[in-house]
Design an enzyme around this catalytic site. Sequence first.
Site, short mmCIF file in Angstrom:
data_model
loop_
_atom_site.label_atom_id
_atom_site.label_comp_id
_atom_site.label_asym_id
_atom_site.label_seq_id
_atom_site.Cartn_x
_atom_site.Cartn_y
_atom_site.Cartn_z
N ASP A 1 44.50 38.82 37.89
CA ASP A 1 43.78 37.86 38.74
C ASP A 1 44.80 36.81 39.17
O ASP A 1 45.34 36.08 38.33
CB ASP A 1 42.65 37.23 37.92
CG ASP A 1 41.85 36.18 38.70
OD1 ASP A 1 42.28 35.78 39.80
OD2 ASP A 1 40.80 35.75 38.20
N TYR B 1 36.85 29.31 53.36
CA TYR B 1 37.75 30.41 53.71
C TYR B 1 38.74 29.98 54.79
O TYR B 1 39.95 30.19 54.67
CB TYR B 1 36.92 31.59 54.20
CG TYR B 1 37.72 32.81 54.62
CD1 TYR B 1 38.20 33.69 53.66
CD2 TYR B 1 37.96 33.10 55.96
CE1 TYR B 1 38.92 34.83 54.03
CE2 TYR B 1 38.67 34.22 56.34
CZ TYR B 1 39.14 35.08 55.37
OH TYR B 1 39.86 36.19 55.75
N ASN C 1 48.58 39.34 49.21
CA ASN C 1 47.40 39.82 49.93
C ASN C 1 46.07 39.40 49.30
O ASN C 1 45.05 39.38 49.99
CB ASN C 1 47.45 41.35 50.03
CG ASN C 1 46.19 41.96 50.60
OD1 ASN C 1 45.85 41.75 51.76
ND2 ASN C 1 45.48 42.71 49.76
#
Length: 260
Positions: A63, A156, A90
Amino acid sequence: MIERMYPKPGLRVLVTAGASGIGAAIARGFLDAGAKVMICDIDEAALAHFAAEHPAAVTRRADVSNEGEVTALLEAVRASLGGLDVLVNNAGIAGPTGKIDEISTEDIRRTLDVDLLGQFLVLRRAVPLLRASGDGAVLNIASVAGRLGYALRTPYAAAKWGIVGLTQSLAKEMGPEGIRVNAILPGVVRGARIEQVISDRATAEGIPYAQMEEQYLANVSLRRMVEPEDIAGMALFLCSPAGANVSGQAISVCGNVETI
């Protein structure tokens, strides 16, 4: 001349969140180009599937928002690959969909922790290895949401704008040492993730999925989705001899998304 368009065989590459979607397409592209590839992901089933299909790749659960796991990941890169030439940052999550006063603090923090802090954490541990390679390259995967405002997806978008700033700043910082740093900004990429994003947006706006998908594509000049392999193609180019003097750039691969 044509060989300059492909990465040199033998590159040592780490792809975060590389077990599916864009990450998997990039990892496959580097494997096909003769690279030594390690991927990490939090989805153990997807990792196992990727490993079965690509036994040459090294896989590891990690993670990127967990500093201890990132440290162990880069130690594994050193041990398994013998160093690092290319980092593909990514890993990311879609985050919540909703109005700013309806989004929980926990959801905001989790989005920033994975999408932005995660890239910082990986870079901190990866840069010494990239520096030692003598010709390192970093590819930070952002989004067209990193150049356009994105209503109902503020955490986001904030993270992706942050990635662009991180990329341009690090390119200046690391350029004198020969390390190139670029961001790739995908658009509407075909796959399960965009399907969920469109579904959540449709629910938030109270319209059918098909209507929301039509709206997304109407905002793309080419009126079509991007394939994961399109992102992989740009990644391979940027790590090829032909891309040797490209750094500090935020490059959209999106069919020209006009607005979101």
